[in-house]
Design a protein around this motif. Structure first.
Motif, PDB file in Angstrom:
ATOM      1  N   TYR A 291      22.469  46.427  38.845  1.00  0.00           N
ATOM      2  CA  TYR A 291      23.507  47.179  38.239  1.00  0.00           C
ATOM      3  C   TYR A 291      24.993  46.573  38.604  1.00  0.00           C
ATOM      4  O   TYR A 291      25.897  46.782  37.853  1.00  0.00           O
ATOM      5  CB  TYR A 291      23.903  48.792  38.540  1.00  0.00           C
ATOM      6  N   ALA A 292      24.901  46.013  39.819  1.00  0.00           N
ATOM      7  CA  ALA A 292      26.065  45.387  40.154  1.00  0.00           C
ATOM      8  C   ALA A 292      26.790  44.211  39.511  1.00  0.00           C
ATOM      9  O   ALA A 292      25.655  43.605  38.782  1.00  0.00           O
ATOM     10  CB  ALA A 292      26.053  44.841  41.614  1.00  0.00           C
ATOM     11  N   GLY A 293      27.933  43.992  39.496  1.00  0.00           N
ATOM     12  CA  GLY A 293      28.259  42.663  38.703  1.00  0.00           C
ATOM     13  C   GLY A 293      28.202  41.473  39.510  1.00  0.00           C
ATOM     14  O   GLY A 293      27.286  41.427  40.368  1.00  0.00           O
ATOM     15  N   ALA A 294      28.818  40.601  39.059  1.00  0.00           N
ATOM     16  CA  ALA A 294      28.611  39.345  39.904  1.00  0.00           C
ATOM     17  C   ALA A 294      29.563  38.964  40.717  1.00  0.00           C
ATOM     18  O   ALA A 294      30.910  39.526  40.761  1.00  0.00           O
ATOM     19  CB  ALA A 294      28.725  38.156  38.646  1.00  0.00           C
ATOM     20  N   HIS A 295      29.375  38.312  41.844  1.00  0.00           N
ATOM     21  CA  HIS A 295      30.143  38.222  43.006  1.00  0.00           C
ATOM     22  C   HIS A 295      31.340  37.132  42.358  1.00  0.00           C
ATOM     23  O   HIS A 295      31.028  36.237  41.928  1.00  0.00           O
ATOM     24  CB  HIS A 295      29.616  37.578  44.052  1.00  0.00           C
ATOM     25  N   PRO A 296      32.625  37.346  42.713  1.00  0.00           N
ATOM     26  CA  PRO A 296      33.725  36.289  42.234  1.00  0.00           C
ATOM     27  C   PRO A 296      33.550  34.826  42.780  1.00  0.00           C
ATOM     28  O   PRO A 296      33.996  34.263  41.988  1.00  0.00           O
ATOM     29  CB  PRO A 296      35.134  37.072  43.148  1.00  0.00           C
ATOM     30  N   GLU A 297      32.990  34.889  43.886  1.00  0.00           N
ATOM     31  CA  GLU A 297      32.661  33.423  44.320  1.00  0.00           C
ATOM     32  C   GLU A 297      31.721  32.608  43.197  1.00  0.00           C
ATOM     33  O   GLU A 297      31.597  31.514  43.183  1.00  0.00           O
ATOM     34  CB  GLU A 297      32.158  33.386  45.649  1.00  0.00           C
ATOM     35  N   VAL A 298      30.656  33.541  42.853  1.00  0.00           N
ATOM     36  CA  VAL A 298      29.581  33.157  41.859  1.00  0.00           C
ATOM     37  C   VAL A 298      30.544  32.989  40.492  1.00  0.00           C
ATOM     38  O   VAL A 298      30.196  31.644  39.799  1.00  0.00           O
ATOM     39  CB  VAL A 298      28.441  34.065  41.746  1.00  0.00           C
ATOM     40  N   LEU A 299      31.274  33.747  40.035  1.00  0.00           N
ATOM     41  CA  LEU A 299      32.079  33.541  38.840  1.00  0.00           C
ATOM     42  C   LEU A 299      33.000  32.293  38.978  1.00  0.00           C
ATOM     43  O   LEU A 299      33.143  31.481  37.965  1.00  0.00           O
ATOM     44  CB  LEU A 299      32.883  34.751  38.615  1.00  0.00           C
ATOM     45  N   ALA A 300      33.327  32.017  39.933  1.00  0.00           N
ATOM     46  CA  ALA A 300      34.264  30.653  40.352  1.00  0.00           C
ATOM     47  C   ALA A 300      33.625  29.519  40.106  1.00  0.00           C
ATOM     48  O   ALA A 300      34.037  28.549  39.701  1.00  0.00           O
ATOM     49  CB  ALA A 300      35.069  30.958  41.409  1.00  0.00           C
ATOM     50  N   ALA A 301      32.349  29.457  40.690  1.00  0.00           N
ATOM     51  CA  ALA A 301      31.277  28.461  40.627  1.00  0.00           C
ATOM     52  C   ALA A 301      30.856  28.228  39.311  1.00  0.00           C
ATOM     53  O   ALA A 301      30.772  26.705  38.739  1.00  0.00           O
ATOM     54  CB  ALA A 301      30.162  28.694  41.584  1.00  0.00           C
ATOM     55  N   VAL A 302      30.758  29.261  38.262  1.00  0.00           N
ATOM     56  CA  VAL A 302      30.414  29.006  37.039  1.00  0.00           C
ATOM     57  C   VAL A 302      31.416  28.268  36.410  1.00  0.00           C
ATOM     58  O   VAL A 302      31.381  27.388  35.566  1.00  0.00           O
ATOM     59  CB  VAL A 302      30.020  30.408  36.325  1.00  0.00           C
ATOM     60  N   THR A 303      32.932  28.794  36.497  1.00  0.00           N
ATOM     61  CA  THR A 303      33.963  28.336  35.800  1.00  0.00           C
ATOM     62  C   THR A 303      34.080  26.870  36.269  1.00  0.00           C
ATOM     63  O   THR A 303      34.539  25.927  35.571  1.00  0.00           O
ATOM     64  CB  THR A 303      35.340  28.964  36.325  1.00  0.00           C
TER      65      THR A 303
END
Length: 357
Positions: free
Chosen positions: A17-29
């Motif tokens: 249910y949790a979202g994505a960790h901000p560090e993961v989102l930054a890596a995708v970006t």
């Protein structure tokens, strides 16, 4: 007057249910730049091989996939001949929660063993030893360990080693469904290699989605002689992403540094806090809390009260047992609010749970 939106809800149903960790989102970006070769021939996937070798040992290689079921199906197919069967527990995710994908997609028979704590032992393998070579029976060729287990318990390195040694003596490969491998390693304070490569594991379904990623896992082959053909089976099983760099970038964010460990430690700590709050109400917890799950016998009126605000899953309706899961983004306030509401409901309704049967 503009009314601000309500704060995002956090539930206790699943760490999915949790979202994505901000560090993961930054890596995708950061990976979303220009063109890159498709199907894993990109710099991110190449770097992932170095990271996996550092975490699991020099023979390890990673094959990013889209989800945990896909990782398990690909890994088990690669580790088993066409006539092979997989020994697992009755509680295993591959047995209960993958809609028969190992059977239907992988063509594998599952030999499920009843357990009380979700863990296999060498003796559980011995119950199938006499069938080896019997033309009338599916041949036990792989043992699949869930780490941490579906009951939230963990295998110690010594326990994995004991099962792996017996499996190898019987000619079986050893697979670890590691959707929550990080939680087990965090609880035991060991490295990923100490829980897998060093104790005889041949292939790992390495978790990501339950520990901070948007989507994706990886099949990590530790013994290529026992687990061949993953590259081909991944494509055949529809698990090869064309834009694989975005899956690999997430895995890098998680495993290149210590994010995997930080996320898992936090989820485990929140489960410990939740367990303490549940225990304070007098309700019965049914298994030890060793990772990020708490199992509790919760009377139906109490569960109904709490479900007005939070989601969580029934585990065994016969015993009124529910599963409560914590995630990398669960906060102490989330846990305390739940436990306060739980205690109030128990005071109102009592803590009586009907007997099974």
């Amino acid at each position: 007057m503009t009314v601000p939106p309500p704060a995002p809800a956090r539930h206790f149903a699943s760490d999915n249910y949790a979202g994505a960790h901000p560090e993961v989102l930054a890596a995708v970006t950061a990976a979303n730049v220009g063109h890159a070769p498709a199907y894993g021939d990109d710099p991110w996937t190449a770097r992932l091989q170095d990271v996996v070798a550092a975490r699991f040992g020099p023979t390890a290689s990673a094959f990013p996939v889209l989800n945990g079921t896909g990782a398990n199906v690909v890994a088990l197919q690669a580790a088993s001949p066409r006539w092979g069967a997989v020994v697992c527990t009755e509680q295993a995710h591959v047995h209960n929660d993958e809609n028969a994908a190992p059977e239907r997609v992988g063509g594998l028979k599952l030999l499920a063993v009843p357990t009380t704590d979700g863990r296999l032992t060498p003796a559980d393998l011995d119950r199938f030893a006499w069938t080896i070579g019997d033309v009338h029976r599916a041949q036990p060729c792989v043992v699949s360990l869930t780490q941490s287990t579906e009951l939230g318990t963990v295998y110690t390195p010594a326990q994995v080693r004991a099962v792996a040694d017996r499996a190898h003596e019987l000619g079986m490969a050893v697979h670890v469904d590691g959707a929550r491998l990080s939680n087990a390693a965090a609880r035991l304070d060991v490295t990923l290699a100490e829980l897998t490569t060093d104790v005889g594991v041949d292939v790992v379904s390495l978790g990501g989605t339950k520990n901070g990623m948007l989507l994706g896992e990886a099949v990590v082959v530790l013994d290529p002689d026992r687990v061949p053909g993953v590259d081909l089976l991944r494509k055949q099983s529809m698990q090869l992403a064309s834009k694989a760099r975005f899956v690999s970038a997430q895995l890098l964010a998680l495993y290149e540094g210590d994010l995997w460990l930080r996320c898992a430690r936090h989820a485990n700590a929140m489960a410990d806090r939740l367990r303490a709050g549940v225990d304070a109400t007098g309700l019965v917890t049914t298994v030890p809390t060793q990772s990020n799950a708490v199992f509790v016998q919760m009377p139906a009126p109490v569960a109904a009260d709490l479900r007005a605000t939070w989601r969580f899953y029934d585990w065994d309706r016969a015993t009124s047992t529910v599963r409560l899961m914590c995630a990398f983004d669960t906060t102490p306030d989330d846990v305390d609010a739940f436990c306060t509401a739980l205690a109030a409901s128990v005071r109102t309704h009592g803590a009586v749970v009907p007997a099974a049967g």
